[in-house]
Design an enzyme around this catalytic site. Structure first.
Site, PDB file in Angstrom:
ATOM      1  CG  ASP A  47     -88.763  71.026  17.188  1.00 32.44           C
ATOM      2  OD1 ASP A  47     -88.977  69.830  16.896  1.00 32.44           O
ATOM      3  OD2 ASP A  47     -88.861  71.962  16.373  1.00 32.44           O
TER       4      ASP A  47
ATOM      5  CE  LYS B  70    -105.866  76.052   9.998  1.00 32.82           C
ATOM      6  NZ  LYS B  70    -105.020  77.115  10.556  1.00 32.82           N
TER       7      LYS B  70
ATOM      8  CB  SER C  41    -104.611  74.764  14.945  1.00 32.04           C
ATOM      9  OG  SER C  41    -104.351  76.122  14.734  1.00 32.04           O
TER      10      SER C  41
END
Length: 491
Positions: free
Chosen positions: A314, A328, A303
């Site tokens: 990224d 998650k 999560s």
């Protein structure tokens, strides 16, 4: 678990320990003078439900109260959606706020229901569960003298709760262990220390986040600034440890990512309603500009942890190392009910800055580093619990161009790996022993015993030895090498 309180316009991701199970609430408005085609309400099914309700009331072997029947029906409805939607009783609804503040009662484990049993997602550091030696993926089969099979998740959670200082015994099945393991624990008032830090070597800092709370971003900033001060005003590298971090408050995760990013998206969410579409962006200032960062993750990183790892990956701000994360990637909105309870409903998916959905996929590390135990037993490592292994896990929409459909565990291989030498692997005799208890919470990270952490430090120092996914010696690609080299601030 990512939770949104709609009126507050904030997102939260709550690591629930053992304090919250699943449930549901149901509100049905039926206009008797309209057909189901007009209202969109399945009137025939509702009539069937009412008929069954009445038969149970009159014919069941024992009297059953209306409240029990309705809550059972609600539980069945919501539990059929996904593993993270649920009904929160008034007490549980209040407890969410206590948990996100970092203090709650229990054993300190995040759990989920799986085929009638209870599985451990991750133990939280410095809690009875972590000190006893519970592991992510452990299957709880007995609580004291009560078998878990046949209990709802909420019933199992209720049995694990109790007054601080009271004793409890959990019997678990663990992959690789021939016999069930029994853990005797004492319930405690859980006060989670979200952030810990220390120096791994001169010039190299270490920050561990056990769970994301409201103050975690502030605490990480203070920890980093303190490490810089203790190391002569400059760090040559930093290890950010998110292993076995089951999540927490999303705003805390966004603030942590923002500490190391100075532009662009951190995370965004997409759902069916406009209110579910949100974006979080980095502010212009950032800490440790030019300082290499390695983020450690594993199958217990879920999560909010995956949001931080995905954002830094990224942006190519950090090298992600360790093992594939839990996966998650859904957001739960908390919808208050008239009776003081709340419906926790999955309403959106979150995405990394480059549009990757983490749901049932997780973050694949740039450099795969197994633990010594995983390297010694690769078959068991492949079966570690992840979101994609949960029954009725949410499948991403194949029509969304930003994501790929997932209907099972994704076992992707990193291009680059760090494997232990044969001499470093535990002997058969050592593997057969009971797991050692974790070190005291105030102890310094043990680079001798912690293979993943030791290799993360070696990566920062430039002394790591890499292999390809075929086991052959390999060099880090230039893009990765550049991330591991100290640079002037702003470059």
């Amino acid at each position: 678990m990512s939770i949104r309180f709609p009126r507050a316009k904030t997102l939260s991701s709550v690591a629930l320990g053992i304090v919250i199970g699943t449930g549901l609430s149901m509100a049905i408005g039926v206009q008797a003078d309209k057909s189901s085609q007009d209202t969109g309400i399945p009137l025939e099914d509702i009539r069937t439900f009412s008929e069954i309700f009445g038969k149970i009331k009159t014919d069941y072997v024992k009297p059953v109260g209306d409240k029990k029947l309705m809550e059972g029906a609600i539980n069945g409805m919501v539990e059929s959606l996904d593993p993270h939607s649920g009904y929160l009783t008034p007490d549980m609804f209040k407890e969410i706020q206590i948990v996100t503040d970092g203090k709650f009662g229990g054993l300190g484990i995040e759990v989920t229901a799986e085929r009638g049993f209870v599985k451990v997602v991750a133990p939280i550091d410095d809690t009875p569960a972590a000190r006893a030696g519970l592991h992510a993926g452990d299957l709880i089969i007995k609580i004291d003298n009560t078998m878990v099979k046949g209990l709802t998740l909420q019933q199992a959670v209720d049995k694990m709760r109790g007054e601080p200082g009271s004793k409890i015994s959990l019997t678990v099945l663990r992959e690789g262990q021939a016999k069930p393991l029994t853990f005797n624990m004492v319930r405690d008032q859980i006060r989670v220390q979200s952030v810990k830090s220390s120096s791994l070597a001169p010039g190299y800092g270490y920050v561990r986040i056990t769970q994301f709370q409201q103050q975690t971003g502030h605490d990480v900033r203070i920890a980093v600034q303190d490490l810089v001060k203790k190391n002569g005003g400059k760090l040559e590298g930093l290890v950010l440890d998110l292993r076995n971090n089951p999540g927490g408050v999303l705003n805390g995760a966004v603030e942590v990512a923002d500490l190391f990013l100075d532009k662009g998206l951190i995370v965004y969410t997409k759902g069916r309603v406009a209110d579910s579409d949100m974006q979080f962006k980095a502010s212009p200032s950032a800490l440790l500009k030019g300082t290499p960062i390695v983020v450690l993750v594993n199958e217990g990183s879920a999560s909010a942890s995956e949001i931080v790892a995905g954002a830094l990956q990224d942006d190519t701000r950090a090298v992600i190392a360790g093992m594939q994360t839990f996966g998650k990637g859904s957001v739960q909105s908390v919808l208050p009910m008239a009776n003081g309870a709340a419906l926790k409903l999955t309403t959106a998916l979150y995405y990394t800055p480059k549009g990757r959905s983490i749901q049932a996929r997780g973050i694949v590390p740039d450099v795969e580093i197994p633990t010594l135990e995983e390297a010694a037993n690769q078959e068991s490592a492949a079966d570690l619990l992840r979101e994609a292994d949960l029954s009725q896990h949410l499948v991403t929409d194949s029509e969304d161009k930003d994501v790929m459909q997932v209907d099972g565990p994704i076992k992707e291989k990193s291009r680059l790996m760090i494997q232990p030498l044969p001499s470093e692997l535990p002997s058969p005799e050592a593997k057969a022993k009971e797991p050692e208890l974790p070190q005291a919470s105030n102890s310094k990270p043990d680079l001798v015993k912690d293979f993943q952490l030791r290799q993360a430090l070696n990566m920062l120092k430039g002394t790591a030895t890499y292999v390809s996914d075929k086991g052959k010696p390999a060099k880090a690609p230039e893009s990765l090498s550049m991330l591991l080299l100290p640079r002037a601030a702003g470059q």
